[in-house]
Design a protein around this motif. Structure first.
Motif, PDB file in Angstrom:
ATOM      1  N   VAL A 131      11.920 -53.499 -13.031  1.00  8.31           N
ATOM      2  CA  VAL A 131      10.883 -53.442 -14.848  1.00  8.31           C
ATOM      3  C   VAL A 131      10.088 -52.603 -14.837  1.00  8.31           C
ATOM      4  O   VAL A 131       9.017 -53.131 -14.030  1.00  8.31           O
ATOM      5  CB  VAL A 131      10.769 -54.784 -14.786  1.00  8.31           C
ATOM      6  CG1 VAL A 131       9.894 -55.174 -16.387  1.00  8.31           C
ATOM      7  CG2 VAL A 131      12.341 -55.925 -15.359  1.00  8.31           C
ATOM      8  N   VAL A 132       9.839 -51.960 -16.056  1.00 11.48           N
ATOM      9  CA  VAL A 132       8.652 -51.300 -15.586  1.00 11.48           C
ATOM     10  C   VAL A 132       7.650 -51.716 -17.287  1.00 11.48           C
ATOM     11  O   VAL A 132       8.409 -51.543 -18.804  1.00 11.48           O
ATOM     12  CB  VAL A 132       8.447 -49.488 -15.658  1.00 11.48           C
ATOM     13  CG1 VAL A 132       7.021 -49.135 -15.789  1.00 11.48           C
ATOM     14  CG2 VAL A 132       8.914 -49.281 -14.402  1.00 11.48           C
ATOM     15  N   VAL A 133       6.422 -51.743 -17.118  1.00 12.32           N
ATOM     16  CA  VAL A 133       6.179 -52.478 -17.899  1.00 12.32           C
ATOM     17  C   VAL A 133       4.827 -51.584 -18.281  1.00 12.32           C
ATOM     18  O   VAL A 133       3.835 -52.026 -17.235  1.00 12.32           O
ATOM     19  CB  VAL A 133       6.011 -53.864 -18.496  1.00 12.32           C
ATOM     20  CG1 VAL A 133       5.017 -54.380 -19.703  1.00 12.32           C
ATOM     21  CG2 VAL A 133       6.827 -55.206 -18.179  1.00 12.32           C
ATOM     22  N   GLN A 141       8.539 -50.770 -25.402  1.00  9.11           N
ATOM     23  CA  GLN A 141       9.780 -51.653 -24.705  1.00  9.11           C
ATOM     24  C   GLN A 141       9.836 -50.751 -22.918  1.00  9.11           C
ATOM     25  O   GLN A 141       8.403 -50.861 -23.026  1.00  9.11           O
ATOM     26  CB  GLN A 141      11.042 -50.718 -25.116  1.00  9.11           C
ATOM     27  CG  GLN A 141      10.771 -50.921 -26.770  1.00  9.11           C
ATOM     28  CD  GLN A 141      11.674 -49.084 -26.745  1.00  9.11           C
ATOM     29  OE1 GLN A 141      11.222 -47.987 -26.649  1.00  9.11           O
ATOM     30  NE2 GLN A 141      13.683 -49.777 -27.439  1.00  9.11           N
ATOM     31  N   TYR A 142      10.079 -52.208 -23.122  1.00  9.37           N
ATOM     32  CA  TYR A 142       9.705 -52.079 -21.937  1.00  9.37           C
ATOM     33  C   TYR A 142      11.144 -51.284 -20.887  1.00  9.37           C
ATOM     34  O   TYR A 142      12.321 -51.207 -21.316  1.00  9.37           O
ATOM     35  CB  TYR A 142       9.612 -53.080 -20.779  1.00  9.37           C
ATOM     36  CG  TYR A 142      10.841 -54.610 -20.794  1.00  9.37           C
ATOM     37  CD1 TYR A 142      11.990 -54.573 -20.280  1.00  9.37           C
ATOM     38  CD2 TYR A 142      10.740 -55.118 -22.073  1.00  9.37           C
ATOM     39  CE1 TYR A 142      12.615 -55.929 -20.051  1.00  9.37           C
ATOM     40  CE2 TYR A 142      11.972 -56.233 -21.919  1.00  9.37           C
ATOM     41  CZ  TYR A 142      12.801 -56.159 -21.192  1.00  9.37           C
ATOM     42  OH  TYR A 142      13.824 -56.968 -21.797  1.00  9.37           O
ATOM     43  N   VAL A 147       2.697 -52.778 -15.745  1.00  8.29           N
ATOM     44  CA  VAL A 147       3.332 -53.535 -14.299  1.00  8.29           C
ATOM     45  C   VAL A 147       3.999 -53.082 -13.749  1.00  8.29           C
ATOM     46  O   VAL A 147       5.946 -52.368 -14.764  1.00  8.29           O
ATOM     47  CB  VAL A 147       2.796 -54.990 -15.137  1.00  8.29           C
ATOM     48  CG1 VAL A 147       3.845 -56.255 -13.728  1.00  8.29           C
ATOM     49  CG2 VAL A 147       1.842 -55.642 -16.078  1.00  8.29           C
ATOM     50  N   TYR A 148       5.189 -53.115 -12.629  1.00 12.07           N
ATOM     51  CA  TYR A 148       5.705 -52.744 -11.911  1.00 12.07           C
ATOM     52  C   TYR A 148       6.572 -54.137 -11.339  1.00 12.07           C
ATOM     53  O   TYR A 148       6.106 -54.594 -10.302  1.00 12.07           O
ATOM     54  CB  TYR A 148       5.290 -51.599 -10.963  1.00 12.07           C
ATOM     55  CG  TYR A 148       6.938 -51.244 -10.115  1.00 12.07           C
ATOM     56  CD1 TYR A 148       6.883 -50.399 -10.487  1.00 12.07           C
ATOM     57  CD2 TYR A 148       7.096 -52.160  -8.835  1.00 12.07           C
ATOM     58  CE1 TYR A 148       8.180 -49.439  -9.011  1.00 12.07           C
ATOM     59  CE2 TYR A 148       8.256 -51.241  -8.217  1.00 12.07           C
ATOM     60  CZ  TYR A 148       8.699 -50.325  -8.755  1.00 12.07           C
ATOM     61  OH  TYR A 148       9.660 -50.107  -7.331  1.00 12.07           O
ATOM     62  N   ILE A 149       7.466 -54.845 -11.561  1.00 15.12           N
ATOM     63  CA  ILE A 149       7.858 -55.256 -11.446  1.00 15.12           C
ATOM     64  C   ILE A 149       9.293 -54.913 -10.527  1.00 15.12           C
ATOM     65  O   ILE A 149      10.817 -55.164 -11.039  1.00 15.12           O
ATOM     66  CB  ILE A 149       8.122 -56.701 -12.075  1.00 15.12           C
ATOM     67  CG1 ILE A 149       6.521 -57.587 -12.974  1.00 15.12           C
ATOM     68  CG2 ILE A 149       9.064 -58.120 -11.837  1.00 15.12           C
ATOM     69  CD1 ILE A 149       6.779 -57.569 -13.955  1.00 15.12           C
ATOM     70  N   SER A 150       9.357 -55.383  -8.752  1.00 11.26           N
ATOM     71  CA  SER A 150      10.637 -54.964  -8.307  1.00 11.26           C
ATOM     72  C   SER A 150      12.134 -56.133  -8.991  1.00 11.26           C
ATOM     73  O   SER A 150      10.868 -57.527  -8.587  1.00 11.26           O
ATOM     74  CB  SER A 150      10.333 -54.820  -7.023  1.00 11.26           C
ATOM     75  OG  SER A 150      11.644 -54.974  -6.256  1.00 11.26           O
TER      76      SER A 150
END
Length: 296
Positions: free
Chosen positions: A46-48, A69-70, A95-98
């Motif tokens: 997810v990239v925010v 939007q993300y 923010v980058y969330i694997s």
């Protein structure tokens, strides 16, 4: 709430680059100059975006997103990605969330088996593996609670896993939930085939082999695969191979070594297909690209 999230990230990263937060798979990034879209491979993530805009191109379709939007990618995808509009006046901050496959799978199956859980639509269509999703209150709240941990190392160590699990649950319930639950829960045959394909890029994997692995007919597999990725399995494998090779070359690997690493036996075929996809020969590419790794 978005403003509070932005303030936390701004206080943590003050220079261009990407930094770890101490929570597994969660990073912050900042870019203040334009980076043209270049080959990349998105893993489940997810990239925010909190300020600025980001762009990803999948099979010719442009995904441009900002703080409204993300981006949620539920399977490995060959894309072109960059920050063409970033500048010192309008920095890109995000923010980058694997997405941990094991935890996402546990949650998705638990949701499907719990009374009253959100059900997948009764449809034969396969949701896309990459999509843009609107923020909702549970998502915003879970993201804020996750990033607040960064302000205290003890909180991060003790509560990181549980807050990350809470965030995953918000994603599974949100706008991107159908795609995420299909990729990680029951009925995740296409995601399994993509995982197998990406692990065997150097081999000559056939459509029949992939269809057999997930117990589908060739025709049904081909249709569902294209619904999820916008590409046929053959197109997908070629794009994944060439994108991986382009990334290796940009990182300094010899052209012939990069070609062999992704399964090309003949360098002439590799050069021809590379130029057809990217408009430059591999050698021209290696001389012209100045890519910031990981900010894709």
């Amino acid at each position: 709430m978005k403003q509070r999230i932005k303030q936390i990230v701004e206080s943590r990263i003050t220079e261009d680059g990407i930094i770890e937060t101490g929570i597994k798979g969660v990073s912050l990034f900042r870019v203040t100059h334009s980076i043209p879209c270049a080959p990349a491979v998105y893993e489940p993530t997810v990239v925010v975006i909190l300020s600025g805009k980001k762009e990803a191109i999948l099979d010719g379709e442009h995904y441009i997103y900002d703080n409204s939007q993300y981006m949620c990618c539920t399977v490995s995808m060959p894309v072109e990605a960059g920050t063409p509009e970033a500048s010192s006046e309008t920095p890109l901050l995000g923010v980058y969330i694997s997405l941990d496959t094991k935890v996402m799978t546990e949650l998705a199956i638990e949701m499907e088996s719990t009374t009253g859980a959100i059900k997948l639509p009764k449809s034969s269509s396969q949701p896309p593996g990459m999509s843009l999703a609107n923020w909702d209150d549970p998502f915003s709240d879970a993201l804020l609670r996750l990033l607040q941990l960064c302000e205290n190392s003890a909180d991060t160590a003790i509560l990181g896993e549980s807050r990350l699990r809470e965030f995953y649950y918000a994603v599974l319930k949100g706008d991107a939930g159908i795609s995420a639950r299909r990729a990680f829960g029951i009925g995740n045959e296409i995601a399994k085939s993509i995982e197998y394909l990406t692990l065997n890029l150097s081999k000559n994997v056939t459509i029949d082999e992939l269809a057999s692995i997930v117990s589908m007919s060739r025709a049904v597999f081909h249709r569902k695969f294209k619904q999820a990725t916008r590409m046929s399995p053959i197109q997908f494998m070629k794009s994944m191979r060439l994108n991986k090779a382009a990334m290796k070359i940009a990182a300094g690997m010899n052209v012939n070594e990069a070609a062999m690493a992704v399964g090309y036996v003949r360098s002439s075929q590799f050069s021809r297909e590379f130029k057809r996809m990217f408009g430059q020969s591999p050698k021209q590419w290696s001389r012209s690209k100045d890519i910031i790794e990981n900010i894709t």
